[in-house]
Design a protein around this motif. Structure first.
Motif, short mmCIF file in Angstrom:
data_model
loop_
_atom_site.label_atom_id
_atom_site.label_comp_id
_atom_site.label_asym_id
_atom_site.label_seq_id
_atom_site.Cartn_x
_atom_site.Cartn_y
_atom_site.Cartn_z
N SER A 105 -40.70 40.50 -22.82
CA SER A 105 -40.18 41.78 -22.33
C SER A 105 -40.87 42.93 -23.06
N ILE A 161 -42.86 45.79 -28.05
CA ILE A 161 -42.76 47.01 -28.87
C ILE A 161 -42.31 46.66 -30.28
N GLU A 162 -41.39 45.72 -30.39
CA GLU A 162 -40.92 45.29 -31.72
C GLU A 162 -42.04 44.61 -32.49
N GLU A 174 -42.06 52.94 -33.02
CA GLU A 174 -40.77 53.52 -32.65
C GLU A 174 -40.97 54.92 -32.10
N GLU A 178 -39.51 45.31 -24.63
CA GLU A 178 -38.82 45.53 -25.91
C GLU A 178 -39.34 44.58 -26.99
N GLU A 179 -39.60 43.33 -26.61
CA GLU A 179 -40.11 42.36 -27.58
C GLU A 179 -41.52 42.74 -28.05
#
Length: 278
Positions: free
Chosen positions: A85, A90-91, A96, A87-88
């Motif tokens: 995903s 970006i992490e 941020e 989000e994964e």
């Protein structure tokens, strides 16, 4: 006439000659003004002033760029993700929103992503004034190696993570390779190279559009054995896989519906022997 001849020999008065000589001597002794020595201090001072003004301008602009809300990261775009995903990803990148875009280290974010075994490449770009774009290329499952358990690999032999191991694609299983646990490298190197070359040729010639390969065995030094659907055994020599698979393609197209009656095909010879069931 006599007077004229005498008067033509009259010379200049010696008094004038004596007066001209000191003047010439004085001109030689007078120092010539050095124009460069007079103007150099003025030009050096001007250059220093210009440098100070430029430094102040650059410093002011840098302070503005670092503290202006205009350059605050407001959006992070993720392009070309499949299993993972946004989000994964970006992490993984460690990026941020809310921070200034200028000190963001794009190279470090890229390295953090491709450090994960499931990613072949990544590009992290700043889109001014307030967007960061992450484009990823995920590795795709190509086969499974049987070594105590099943390990999913891509076309380069990289062992993939759990998220990629649950592929819905029917993948051929490879026997005869070992896994070095510390580095996830396949061993021995010559069998690894043979397996990857064979997988490459199978895909290039679209063999699996004609028949599904279920298992590849590289246990032997003088041959490679394939097991296909319908209990068909296919034997290849240890090299020139492209030529042998071209023969297989021709045989498969020629057999057509009779393929179900052929339990074994040996591709090591130019005249391919096909044994049929009674």
């Amino acid at each position: 006439m006599k007077w004229l001849i005498l008067s033509s020999k009259v010379t200049r008065p010696p008094r004038r000659l004596r007066a001209a000589a000191p003047a010439r001597r004085r001109r030689k002794k007078d120092p010539v003004p050095d124009r460069g020595s007079v103007s150099r201090p003025r030009s050096a001072g001007g250059a220093v002033l210009v440098l100070i003004l430029l430094a102040a301008l650059v410093g002011g602009l840098w302070w503005y760029f670092r503290h202006s809300e205009l350059f605050t990261v407001e959006e992070i775009e993720v392009v070309n993700s499949h299993v993972y995903s946004p989000e994964e990803i970006i992490e993984m990148a460690g990026i941020e929103t809310g921070g200034n875009i200028f000190p963001l280290d794009s190279a470090a974010a890229r390295e953090a992503i491709i450090r994960h075994q499931d990613f072949r490449e990544a590009h992290v770009r700043k889109i001014f004034p307030s967007t960061v774009r992450i484009e990823v290329m995920e590795r795709e499952p190509r086969a499974r190696v049987i070594f105590g358990q099943y390990y999913t690999i891509d076309e380069e032999g990289v062992v993939l993570g759990p998220k990629k191991s649950s592929s819905e694609r029917n993948l051929p299983a490879i026997r005869g390779l070992k896994l070095v646990n510390k580095s996830n490298d396949l061993y021995p190197p010559e069998k690894r190279a043979a397996s990857l070359e064979l997988l490459k040729e199978l895909e290039r010639l679209e063999i699996e559009n004609l028949i599904r390969i279920e298992e590849i065995s590289v246990d032997f030094s003088d041959r490679i054995e394939l097991k296909a659907e319908g209990r068909l055994d296919i034997t290849l020599g240890p090299e020139s896989y492209g030529e042998q698979l071209l023969r297989l393609k021709a045989v498969l197209e020629k057999l057509g519906p009779d393929l179900a009656r052929a339990p074994q095909i040996d591709l090591r010879y130019s005249k391919v022997p096909v044994r049929f069931r009674d």
